[in-house]
Motif scaffolding. Structure first.
Motif, PDB file in Angstrom:
ATOM      1  N   THR A 101       0.834  -1.204   0.000  1.00 36.51           N
ATOM      2  CA  THR A 101       0.000   0.000   0.000  1.00 36.51           C
ATOM      3  C   THR A 101       0.862   1.244   0.000  1.00 36.51           C
ATOM      4  O   THR A 101       2.038   1.213   0.367  1.00 36.51           O
ATOM      5  CB  THR A 101      -0.926   0.046   1.234  1.00 36.51           C
ATOM      6  OG1 THR A 101      -0.123   0.075   2.427  1.00 36.51           O
ATOM      7  CG2 THR A 101      -1.866  -1.142   1.255  1.00 36.51           C
ATOM      8  N   TYR A 102       0.262   2.341  -0.421  1.00 35.24           N
ATOM      9  CA  TYR A 102       0.915   3.653  -0.449  1.00 35.24           C
ATOM     10  C   TYR A 102      -0.144   4.643   0.040  1.00 35.24           C
ATOM     11  O   TYR A 102      -0.976   5.104  -0.734  1.00 35.24           O
ATOM     12  CB  TYR A 102       1.368   3.985  -1.874  1.00 35.24           C
ATOM     13  CG  TYR A 102       2.252   5.213  -2.006  1.00 35.24           C
ATOM     14  CD1 TYR A 102       1.781   6.491  -1.675  1.00 35.24           C
ATOM     15  CD2 TYR A 102       3.544   5.112  -2.494  1.00 35.24           C
ATOM     16  CE1 TYR A 102       2.581   7.607  -1.806  1.00 35.24           C
ATOM     17  CE2 TYR A 102       4.349   6.225  -2.637  1.00 35.24           C
ATOM     18  CZ  TYR A 102       3.860   7.472  -2.292  1.00 35.24           C
ATOM     19  OH  TYR A 102       4.667   8.579  -2.434  1.00 35.24           O
ATOM     20  N   PRO A 103      -0.127   4.975   1.329  1.00 35.28           N
ATOM     21  CA  PRO A 103      -1.201   5.791   1.899  1.00 35.28           C
ATOM     22  C   PRO A 103      -1.290   7.175   1.239  1.00 35.28           C
ATOM     23  O   PRO A 103      -0.282   7.838   1.001  1.00 35.28           O
ATOM     24  CB  PRO A 103      -0.817   5.915   3.373  1.00 35.28           C
ATOM     25  CG  PRO A 103       0.084   4.756   3.626  1.00 35.28           C
ATOM     26  CD  PRO A 103       0.834   4.539   2.356  1.00 35.28           C
ATOM     27  N   ILE A 104      -2.498   7.585   0.925  1.00 31.59           N
ATOM     28  CA  ILE A 104      -2.801   8.932   0.427  1.00 31.59           C
ATOM     29  C   ILE A 104      -3.706   9.579   1.471  1.00 31.59           C
ATOM     30  O   ILE A 104      -4.845   9.151   1.670  1.00 31.59           O
ATOM     31  CB  ILE A 104      -3.511   8.888  -0.944  1.00 31.59           C
ATOM     32  CG1 ILE A 104      -2.584   8.298  -2.002  1.00 31.59           C
ATOM     33  CG2 ILE A 104      -3.987  10.275  -1.346  1.00 31.59           C
ATOM     34  CD1 ILE A 104      -1.401   9.158  -2.370  1.00 31.59           C
ATOM     35  N   VAL A 115      -4.729   0.076 -10.065  1.00 32.99           N
ATOM     36  CA  VAL A 115      -3.559  -0.030  -9.200  1.00 32.99           C
ATOM     37  C   VAL A 115      -3.493   1.152  -8.237  1.00 32.99           C
ATOM     38  O   VAL A 115      -3.153   0.984  -7.053  1.00 32.99           O
ATOM     39  CB  VAL A 115      -2.269  -0.124 -10.041  1.00 32.99           C
ATOM     40  CG1 VAL A 115      -1.032   0.006  -9.159  1.00 32.99           C
ATOM     41  CG2 VAL A 115      -2.223  -1.438 -10.808  1.00 32.99           C
ATOM     42  N   ALA A 116      -3.824   2.341  -8.713  1.00 35.61           N
ATOM     43  CA  ALA A 116      -3.813   3.521  -7.835  1.00 35.61           C
ATOM     44  C   ALA A 116      -4.785   3.334  -6.671  1.00 35.61           C
ATOM     45  O   ALA A 116      -4.450   3.627  -5.506  1.00 35.61           O
ATOM     46  CB  ALA A 116      -4.170   4.772  -8.639  1.00 35.61           C
ATOM     47  N   ALA A 149       5.174   4.851  -7.995  1.00 38.00           N
ATOM     48  CA  ALA A 149       4.784   3.628  -7.284  1.00 38.00           C
ATOM     49  C   ALA A 149       3.762   2.834  -8.101  1.00 38.00           C
ATOM     50  O   ALA A 149       3.827   1.601  -8.184  1.00 38.00           O
ATOM     51  CB  ALA A 149       4.219   3.978  -5.910  1.00 38.00           C
ATOM     52  N   VAL A 150       2.826   3.529  -8.745  1.00 33.85           N
ATOM     53  CA  VAL A 150       1.854   2.862  -9.616  1.00 33.85           C
ATOM     54  C   VAL A 150       2.571   2.222 -10.802  1.00 33.85           C
ATOM     55  O   VAL A 150       2.297   1.075 -11.175  1.00 33.85           O
ATOM     56  CB  VAL A 150       0.778   3.859 -10.096  1.00 33.85           C
ATOM     57  CG1 VAL A 150      -0.137   3.203 -11.137  1.00 33.85           C
ATOM     58  CG2 VAL A 150      -0.042   4.380  -8.926  1.00 33.85           C
ATOM     59  N   ALA A 151       3.519   2.974 -11.400  1.00 37.32           N
ATOM     60  CA  ALA A 151       4.274   2.438 -12.537  1.00 37.32           C
ATOM     61  C   ALA A 151       5.042   1.183 -12.131  1.00 37.32           C
ATOM     62  O   ALA A 151       5.102   0.211 -12.896  1.00 37.32           O
ATOM     63  CB  ALA A 151       5.242   3.504 -13.063  1.00 37.32           C
ATOM     64  N   ASP A 152       5.628   1.181 -10.950  1.00 37.25           N
ATOM     65  CA  ASP A 152       6.368   0.008 -10.484  1.00 37.25           C
ATOM     66  C   ASP A 152       5.448  -1.206 -10.342  1.00 37.25           C
ATOM     67  O   ASP A 152       5.825  -2.333 -10.673  1.00 37.25           O
ATOM     68  CB  ASP A 152       7.042   0.302  -9.147  1.00 37.25           C
ATOM     69  CG  ASP A 152       8.271   1.179  -9.289  1.00 37.25           C
ATOM     70  OD1 ASP A 152       8.763   1.326 -10.423  1.00 37.25           O
ATOM     71  OD2 ASP A 152       8.729   1.737  -8.276  1.00 37.25           O
ATOM     72  N   MET A 153       4.225  -0.982  -9.850  1.00 37.99           N
ATOM     73  CA  MET A 153       3.272  -2.080  -9.724  1.00 37.99           C
ATOM     74  C   MET A 153       2.869  -2.618 -11.099  1.00 37.99           C
ATOM     75  O   MET A 153       2.591  -3.806 -11.253  1.00 37.99           O
ATOM     76  CB  MET A 153       2.035  -1.610  -8.960  1.00 37.99           C
ATOM     77  CG  MET A 153       2.261  -1.412  -7.474  1.00 37.99           C
ATOM     78  SD  MET A 153       2.547  -2.972  -6.597  1.00 37.99           S
ATOM     79  CE  MET A 153       0.902  -3.674  -6.654  1.00 37.99           C
TER      80      MET A 153
END
Length: 338
Positions: A18-21, A52-53, A206-210
């Protein structure tokens, strides 16, 4: 902004990472109209970064509605049939609309589809084209005085059909209320650029990496490499020079050496490069070396000084100046994000 349809619910899948927003904007909704024989890769490459986002943020940052002209499943160019959420009545004012088509882009949109797109644009809606979607936008009369693009394979036919419009050779374009891309991985890049605008470049990376996608959000990148366009030109001298450029990156050859080795004058070489590739040989040679530097910074632990030396730049400052102009960040910025 128009009020979203009350029955819609954005999809937020679970994931291990996860990547908290913290500061989330209201859900941004996109609509995709699938036309017969659309390119499945181009469509899925645009849709999945949104999924993914949401997965990374664990919040409904984005939502999407998939439509067809009649609400029935649509057959892709691969023969796969894809279900949709509804017909053109699902196109509401709050959706940012993308038209998805393939090799038959000049003919597959019905009058009803064209009318719906025109209405959406007339009332201020964002309108875009994926792969050859720009052909439908051109038929709808929406591309006059706009920068736009579509897949390179279909550009000659487009120019024949619409002689007053000139597509760009870039991978994606954004001009006011019009967004277009050439399909494939360029669809992902276009959506990543939107995500970067909404939530910052680090989140977009981070989205691109996923997505296992190169997180290069540089605007204006061309669809085809110099070597691919040289092959297309069928100019053996041009190919000879380009092969020499790729073979001599750490210790670049002079333009005189390149021309002499190919059996042409420097002036002839420069003219052929500009006519066939759109840039002089010095620019293309430098970009080849910069692309190598970009790869080394992303894939190795070499220092910036070592990368500069390996790519034929006589100082870090020279590399930095040209690198920032081409990629929008410095080598140190690229390394820190890695």
């Amino acid at each position: 902004m128009a009020t979203p349809h009350p029955a819609r619910q954005a999809h937020v899948p679970e994931g291990a990472f996860t990547y908290p927003i913290e500061a989330r904007a209201p859900t941004r909704w996109f609509g995709f109209i699938l036309l017969r024989d659309f390119t499945l890769l181009a469509f899925s490459s645009a849709l999945d970064p949104l999924r993914v986002a949401n997965q990374l943020a664990q919040k409904p940052l984005y939502g999407w509605v998939v439509m067809s002209a009649d609400g029935q499943p649509v057959r892709a160019s691969s023969g796969v049939e894809l279900g949709v959420d509804g017909g053109l009545d699902a196109l509401t004012d709050d959706l940012e609309l993308f038209v998805c088509s393939g090799n038959r882009g000049t003919e597959v949109a019905s009058d009803a589809v064209l009318a719906a797109i025109r209405r959406h644009a007339r009332f201020g809606g964002q309108v875009g084209g994926i792969c050859t979607g720009a052909m439908t936008l051109a038929r709808a009369g929406l591309l006059k005085d706009k920068r736009f693009t579509l897949h390179w394979e279909n550009q000659p036919g487009f120019i024949e059909a619409f002689p007053g419009l000139t597509p760009a050779r870039t991978r994606f374009e954004a001009d006011g209320k019009i967004r277009t891309c050439s399909g494939g991985s360029a669809s992902t890049e276009m959506m990543l650029s939107i995500i970067a605008q909404d939530y910052g470049q680090d989140f977009a990376i981070a989205v691109a990496d996923m997505c296992l996608n190169d997180p290069n959000l540089t605007p204006g990148r061309e669809q085809r490499s110099s070597i691919a366009r040289a092959i297309d030109s069928r100019n053996p001298k041009l190919l000879h020079v380009l092969r020499a450029m790729y073979a001599n990156i750490e210790e670049p050859l002079s333009l005189e050496e390149l021309a002499r080795d190919a059996g042409v004058s420097r002036r002839q070489m420069e003219r052929q490069f500009t006519q066939s590739l759109g840039d002089p040989p010095a620019t293309i040679y430098r970009n080849i070396r910069l692309d190598r530097a970009h790869s080394l910074l992303a894939e190795t632990d070499m220092s910036v000084m070592e990368v500069a030396t390996a790519c034929g730049f006589n100082s870090v400052s020279v590399l930095t100046r040209h690198f920032k102009r081409r990629f929008g960040t410095t080598p140190f910025g690229k390394r820190s994000r890695r």
